[in-house]
Write a protein that holds these residues in place. Structure first.
Motif, short mmCIF file in Angstrom:
data_model
loop_
_atom_site.label_atom_id
_atom_site.label_comp_id
_atom_site.label_asym_id
_atom_site.label_seq_id
_atom_site.Cartn_x
_atom_site.Cartn_y
_atom_site.Cartn_z
N LEU A 3 0.86 -1.18 0.00
CA LEU A 3 0.00 0.00 0.00
C LEU A 3 0.89 1.22 0.00
N ILE A 4 0.53 2.19 -0.79
CA ILE A 4 1.24 3.48 -0.76
C ILE A 4 0.23 4.51 -0.30
N THR A 5 0.49 5.08 0.84
CA THR A 5 -0.40 6.07 1.41
C THR A 5 0.14 7.45 1.07
N ILE A 6 -0.68 8.25 0.41
CA ILE A 6 -0.32 9.62 0.04
C ILE A 6 -1.09 10.56 0.97
N THR A 7 -0.37 11.45 1.62
CA THR A 7 -1.01 12.43 2.50
C THR A 7 -0.52 13.82 2.15
N ARG A 8 -1.35 14.81 2.49
CA ARG A 8 -0.98 16.20 2.25
C ARG A 8 -1.00 16.94 3.57
N ASP A 11 0.87 22.57 1.87
CA ASP A 11 1.22 22.50 0.45
C ASP A 11 2.28 21.43 0.17
N ARG A 12 2.46 20.49 1.09
CA ARG A 12 3.47 19.43 0.93
C ARG A 12 2.79 18.07 0.81
N LEU A 13 3.35 17.19 -0.05
CA LEU A 13 2.85 15.82 -0.21
C LEU A 13 3.86 14.84 0.38
N PHE A 14 3.31 13.77 0.98
CA PHE A 14 4.14 12.72 1.56
C PHE A 14 3.66 11.38 1.04
N ALA A 15 4.58 10.43 0.93
CA ALA A 15 4.25 9.07 0.51
C ALA A 15 4.84 8.10 1.51
N GLN A 16 4.07 7.05 1.80
CA GLN A 16 4.57 6.01 2.69
C GLN A 16 4.13 4.66 2.14
N ALA A 17 5.11 3.85 1.78
CA ALA A 17 4.85 2.50 1.26
C ALA A 17 4.87 1.51 2.42
N THR A 18 4.32 0.33 2.17
CA THR A 18 4.28 -0.73 3.17
C THR A 18 5.65 -0.93 3.81
N ARG A 22 7.83 7.43 6.12
CA ARG A 22 7.01 8.45 5.45
C ARG A 22 7.95 9.54 4.97
N TYR A 23 7.94 9.79 3.66
CA TYR A 23 8.87 10.76 3.07
C TYR A 23 8.13 11.79 2.23
N GLU A 24 8.65 13.00 2.27
CA GLU A 24 8.08 14.04 1.43
C GLU A 24 8.45 13.76 -0.03
N ILE A 25 7.50 14.02 -0.92
CA ILE A 25 7.76 13.91 -2.35
C ILE A 25 7.65 15.31 -2.95
N PHE A 26 8.46 15.57 -3.99
CA PHE A 26 8.60 16.91 -4.55
C PHE A 26 8.17 16.93 -6.01
N PRO A 27 7.53 18.01 -6.47
CA PRO A 27 6.99 18.05 -7.83
C PRO A 27 8.07 18.17 -8.91
N LEU A 28 7.87 17.40 -9.98
CA LEU A 28 8.64 17.53 -11.21
C LEU A 28 7.77 18.20 -12.28
N GLU A 71 -10.11 6.97 0.06
CA GLU A 71 -9.58 8.11 0.77
C GLU A 71 -9.76 7.87 2.25
N THR A 72 -9.10 8.67 3.05
CA THR A 72 -9.31 8.58 4.48
C THR A 72 -10.64 9.23 4.76
N ALA A 73 -11.68 8.47 4.56
CA ALA A 73 -13.04 8.99 4.67
C ALA A 73 -13.84 8.13 5.62
N GLN A 74 -14.93 8.67 6.06
CA GLN A 74 -15.82 7.94 6.93
C GLN A 74 -16.37 6.72 6.19
N THR A 75 -16.41 5.63 6.87
CA THR A 75 -17.09 4.47 6.35
C THR A 75 -18.57 4.63 6.67
N ALA A 76 -19.43 4.05 5.90
CA ALA A 76 -20.87 4.14 6.15
C ALA A 76 -21.27 3.30 7.36
#
Length: 158
Positions: A3-8, A11-18, A22-28, A71-76
């Protein structure tokens, strides 16, 4: 399963793989990002509505595609039914699953993490997936934990 979890955060994005940090990722470019800590790149693919629907992780000439799960959203489903203590004698570990601020959380030892709803009775944590199961009365009775190093480790509810 990875799983790769992307969080914001602002104005910064982070990625964390299984099982990774957790590391910041930078735009190209608009949908392309890179890691400063490793030779990795991530490219997002958008659907017709312009929303990121999948991503690809690029490393050493390989492309590993991944579909967006949720997404990190409420489950029903009401979260309180998942709360409680769960123990696996096989691995000698106990998880406390609890609800806080309308989110489900898991605590093992000093580690505490938010669980993201995947739909139904499945939730994701950084590097893992928890699939809850119910007894014949429809009550949550256990979950199975799967990640990169373990598959379907059973945690019955205490």
């Amino acid at each position: 399963m990875v799983l790769i979890t992307i969080t914001r955060e602002q104005d910064r994005l982070f990625a964390q793989a299984t099982h990774e940090g957790r590391y910041e990722i930078f735009p190209l470019a608009r949908d392309k990002f890179f890691y400063k800590v490793a030779n990795l790149k991530i490219s997002f693919r958008r659907n017709d509505a312009g929303r990121a629907a999948s991503l690809a992780l690029h490393q050493n000439g390989r492309e590993m595609p991944a579909m967006r799960v949720a997404e990190t959203a409420q489950t029903a489903v009401p979260l309180a039914q998942f709360t409680g203590e769960y123990r696996s004698e096989d691995v000698g570990a106990t998880y406390l699953i609890y609800e806080e601020n309308e989110t489900l959380r898991a605590k093992i030892g000093y580690e505490d993490t938010e669980l993201s709803a995947l739909g139904g009775d499945a939730f994701a944590a950084p590097g893992a997936m928890l699939k809850f199961e119910r007894d014949l009365d429809g009550k949550v009775s256990k979950f199975f934990l799967s990640g990169q190093r373990a598959t379907r480790v059973e945690f019955p509810k205490l």
